[in-house]
Design a protein around this motif. Sequence first.
Motif, PDB file in Angstrom:
ATOM      1  N   ASN A   1      22.220  97.573   7.789  1.00  0.00           N
ATOM      2  CA  ASN A   1      21.026  96.783   7.483  1.00  0.00           C
ATOM      3  C   ASN A   1      20.247  97.452   6.345  1.00  0.00           C
ATOM      4  N   PHE A   2      20.946  97.713   5.253  1.00  0.00           N
ATOM      5  CA  PHE A   2      20.388  98.488   4.144  1.00  0.00           C
ATOM      6  C   PHE A   2      19.157  97.820   3.527  1.00  0.00           C
ATOM      7  N   VAL A   3      19.207  96.511   3.356  1.00  0.00           N
ATOM      8  CA  VAL A   3      18.137  95.818   2.640  1.00  0.00           C
ATOM      9  C   VAL A   3      16.830  95.842   3.422  1.00  0.00           C
ATOM     10  N   ILE A   4      16.894  95.503   4.716  1.00  0.00           N
ATOM     11  CA  ILE A   4      15.667  95.379   5.503  1.00  0.00           C
ATOM     12  C   ILE A   4      15.115  96.728   5.936  1.00  0.00           C
ATOM     13  N   LEU A   5      15.984  97.622   6.376  1.00  0.00           N
ATOM     14  CA  LEU A   5      15.529  98.923   6.867  1.00  0.00           C
ATOM     15  C   LEU A   5      15.739 100.060   5.872  1.00  0.00           C
ATOM     16  N   GLY A   6      16.849 100.010   5.141  1.00  0.00           N
ATOM     17  CA  GLY A   6      17.192 101.107   4.256  1.00  0.00           C
ATOM     18  C   GLY A   6      16.258 101.291   3.077  1.00  0.00           C
TER      19      GLY A   6
ATOM     20  N   GLY B   1      29.556 104.983  16.706  1.00  0.00           N
ATOM     21  CA  GLY B   1      30.255 104.968  15.430  1.00  0.00           C
ATOM     22  C   GLY B   1      29.341 104.660  14.261  1.00  0.00           C
ATOM     23  N   ARG B   2      28.491 103.637  14.425  1.00  0.00           N
ATOM     24  CA  ARG B   2      27.620 103.181  13.342  1.00  0.00           C
ATOM     25  C   ARG B   2      26.521 104.178  13.014  1.00  0.00           C
ATOM     26  N   LEU B   3      25.914 104.775  14.037  1.00  0.00           N
ATOM     27  CA  LEU B   3      24.711 105.582  13.834  1.00  0.00           C
ATOM     28  C   LEU B   3      24.970 107.093  13.768  1.00  0.00           C
ATOM     29  N   ILE B   4      26.127 107.542  14.256  1.00  0.00           N
ATOM     30  CA  ILE B   4      26.388 108.980  14.278  1.00  0.00           C
ATOM     31  C   ILE B   4      27.647 109.351  13.495  1.00  0.00           C
ATOM     32  N   VAL B   5      28.778 108.726  13.832  1.00  0.00           N
ATOM     33  CA  VAL B   5      30.044 109.107  13.207  1.00  0.00           C
ATOM     34  C   VAL B   5      30.062 108.755  11.722  1.00  0.00           C
ATOM     35  N   VAL B   6      29.708 107.517  11.376  1.00  0.00           N
ATOM     36  CA  VAL B   6      29.734 107.090   9.969  1.00  0.00           C
ATOM     37  C   VAL B   6      28.814 107.944   9.105  1.00  0.00           C
ATOM     38  N   PRO B   7      27.529 108.131   9.483  1.00  0.00           N
ATOM     39  CA  PRO B   7      26.671 108.998   8.658  1.00  0.00           C
ATOM     40  C   PRO B   7      27.200 110.427   8.548  1.00  0.00           C
ATOM     41  N   ALA B   8      27.745 110.966   9.641  1.00  0.00           N
ATOM     42  CA  ALA B   8      28.251 112.345   9.610  1.00  0.00           C
ATOM     43  C   ALA B   8      29.378 112.482   8.595  1.00  0.00           C
ATOM     44  N   LEU B   9      30.296 111.525   8.576  1.00  0.00           N
ATOM     45  CA  LEU B   9      31.408 111.573   7.627  1.00  0.00           C
ATOM     46  C   LEU B   9      30.916 111.464   6.184  1.00  0.00           C
ATOM     47  N   VAL B  10      30.021 110.506   5.947  1.00  0.00           N
ATOM     48  CA  VAL B  10      29.536 110.262   4.585  1.00  0.00           C
ATOM     49  C   VAL B  10      28.694 111.428   4.089  1.00  0.00           C
ATOM     50  N   PHE B  11      27.782 111.938   4.918  1.00  0.00           N
ATOM     51  CA  PHE B  11      26.910 113.027   4.486  1.00  0.00           C
ATOM     52  C   PHE B  11      27.702 114.312   4.217  1.00  0.00           C
ATOM     53  N   THR B  12      28.712 114.566   5.027  1.00  0.00           N
ATOM     54  CA  THR B  12      29.543 115.753   4.808  1.00  0.00           C
ATOM     55  C   THR B  12      30.204 115.695   3.433  1.00  0.00           C
ATOM     56  N   ALA B  13      30.806 114.538   3.140  1.00  0.00           N
ATOM     57  CA  ALA B  13      31.461 114.372   1.840  1.00  0.00           C
ATOM     58  C   ALA B  13      30.447 114.423   0.702  1.00  0.00           C
ATOM     59  N   ALA B  14      29.295 113.752   0.887  1.00  0.00           N
ATOM     60  CA  ALA B  14      28.281 113.693  -0.164  1.00  0.00           C
ATOM     61  C   ALA B  14      27.710 115.071  -0.480  1.00  0.00           C
TER      62      ALA B  14
ATOM     63  N   LEU C   1      21.645 107.891   2.759  1.00  0.00           N
ATOM     64  CA  LEU C   1      21.096 107.850   4.111  1.00  0.00           C
ATOM     65  C   LEU C   1      20.682 106.422   4.467  1.00  0.00           C
ATOM     66  N   ALA C   2      20.010 105.752   3.529  1.00  0.00           N
ATOM     67  CA  ALA C   2      19.546 104.391   3.770  1.00  0.00           C
ATOM     68  C   ALA C   2      20.709 103.417   3.937  1.00  0.00           C
ATOM     69  N   ILE C   3      21.796 103.645   3.209  1.00  0.00           N
ATOM     70  CA  ILE C   3      22.945 102.740   3.263  1.00  0.00           C
ATOM     71  C   ILE C   3      23.788 102.973   4.516  1.00  0.00           C
ATOM     72  N   PHE C   4      24.112 104.230   4.791  1.00  0.00           N
ATOM     73  CA  PHE C   4      25.135 104.517   5.798  1.00  0.00           C
ATOM     74  C   PHE C   4      24.584 104.914   7.176  1.00  0.00           C
ATOM     75  N   ALA C   5      23.281 105.176   7.284  1.00  0.00           N
ATOM     76  CA  ALA C   5      22.718 105.541   8.588  1.00  0.00           C
ATOM     77  C   ALA C   5      21.887 104.421   9.197  1.00  0.00           C
ATOM     78  N   SER C   6      21.717 103.318   8.471  1.00  0.00           N
ATOM     79  CA  SER C   6      20.952 102.185   8.991  1.00  0.00           C
ATOM     80  C   SER C   6      21.745 101.455  10.073  1.00  0.00           C
ATOM     81  N   PRO C   7      21.057 100.719  10.953  1.00  0.00           N
ATOM     82  CA  PRO C   7      21.762  99.972  12.007  1.00  0.00           C
ATOM     83  C   PRO C   7      22.573  98.811  11.435  1.00  0.00           C
TER      84      PRO C   7
END
Length: 312
Positions: free
Chosen positions: A108-113, A232-245, A259-265
Motif C-alpha cells: 500500500n505504498f501510495v496511501i501509507l508509504g 511474509g508481507r510485513l517481516i520477511v519481505v522487508p528483511a530481505l530487501v533491507f539486507t540487500a539495500a 521502507l515505504a514501498i516494501f514494508a507497507s501493508p
Amino acid sequence: MESLMLCLSGIVPILIMAALGYGAKRAGFIRQEDVPRANKWAFAVLMPLMCFYNVYTSDLSSALRPNLIVFTVIAIFVIYALSFGYALLFVKERFSRSVVIQGLFRSNFVILGLPLAAGLVPEGDIGVAAVMGAIVVPIYNVLAVITLEAYNGEKISARKLLLNIARNPLILGSVAGILFLALHIQVPEILLKPVRDFGKAASPIMLFLLGAFFSFDIDKTLLLRTLEVCIGRLIVVPALVFTAALLLGFRGIELVTLLAIFASPTAVTSFTMADQLGGDAKLAGNIVVLTSFLSAFTLFGWSYLLKVLNFY
C-alpha cells in the motif's frame, strides 16, 4: 530518544488520520459502502495532483535515482517470484493462490508509504518517493492482473494492460510533473496554490478513507493463512530487501523510500481486484485488514531500527 520521537512523528499522524476515519464510520458519518466511490475520486483527482506537485517542486536531477529505480524493479520481481513459488508449494487451494501472491508482493505504498516517507525524512526530497510511485504502481497493477486472470482462466489482454498503465492517474500526474520540469514550464502561483493545497489533502483523505474501510470482522477459518501472509508481507519481505539495500549502500531518502514501498501493508485495491477478477475475496479482505492493523507496529519497528543504526 531523538530517534524514537522522529519515528513516532512519522507513524502516529498516520494512525490518527486512519483512526478518525474508523471513528467516523462507527459514529455513522460515513458508511463503509461509501468508501470505494470516495476512494476512487481521491485516487483520480487528489493523488495525481499530489504526485505532480511533489515532482514539480523537486530537484529532478536528485529525484531521478537510476540505481534506486533498477534495484526497486529487480526487488519487486524477485519478491513476486518468491511469492509465486511459496503459493505453488504451500497453498493447495488454487482459488486462493493468486490472492496469497498478491498479498505478499503488493504494498500500500501510495496511501501509507508516501506520507510515511515524508514524515521520516521531512528535510529530504520527497520527489524521490513520488517518482518511484510512478514506476512501482504500474508494475504492481500489471503483475496483479496477470496473476489473478491466470488463475481464473480468462485470457490476458496486453492491450487492456497497456491502456490501464497509460490511464493510471498517478503515472499521469508524475509524468506531467517531470515534463513541466524538463521543459522549464513555469506554473503561475495562482494555479500552483490550489494544486499544492489539494495535493496536501490527498494523503489525509486517503488515510481517513482507509480507516473508514477498516473492519475487525475477520473470518477465523482463514486466520492461519492470513497470518502467514502477514508475516511474509510485513517481516520477511522487508528483511530481505533491507539486507540487500544496505549491502549495496542505500541510505537516507533512498532507504526510506524502500521502507515505504516494501514494508507497507498489502494494498487495499488488492481486495477489489480479487473480488472483480474471481479470486478469493474473503481471504483478500482478511489480508488487507490484518496487515493494515499489524503494520502500525512493524512499520514503527523497522523505521526505529534503521534510524537507531543511523541508516537514514
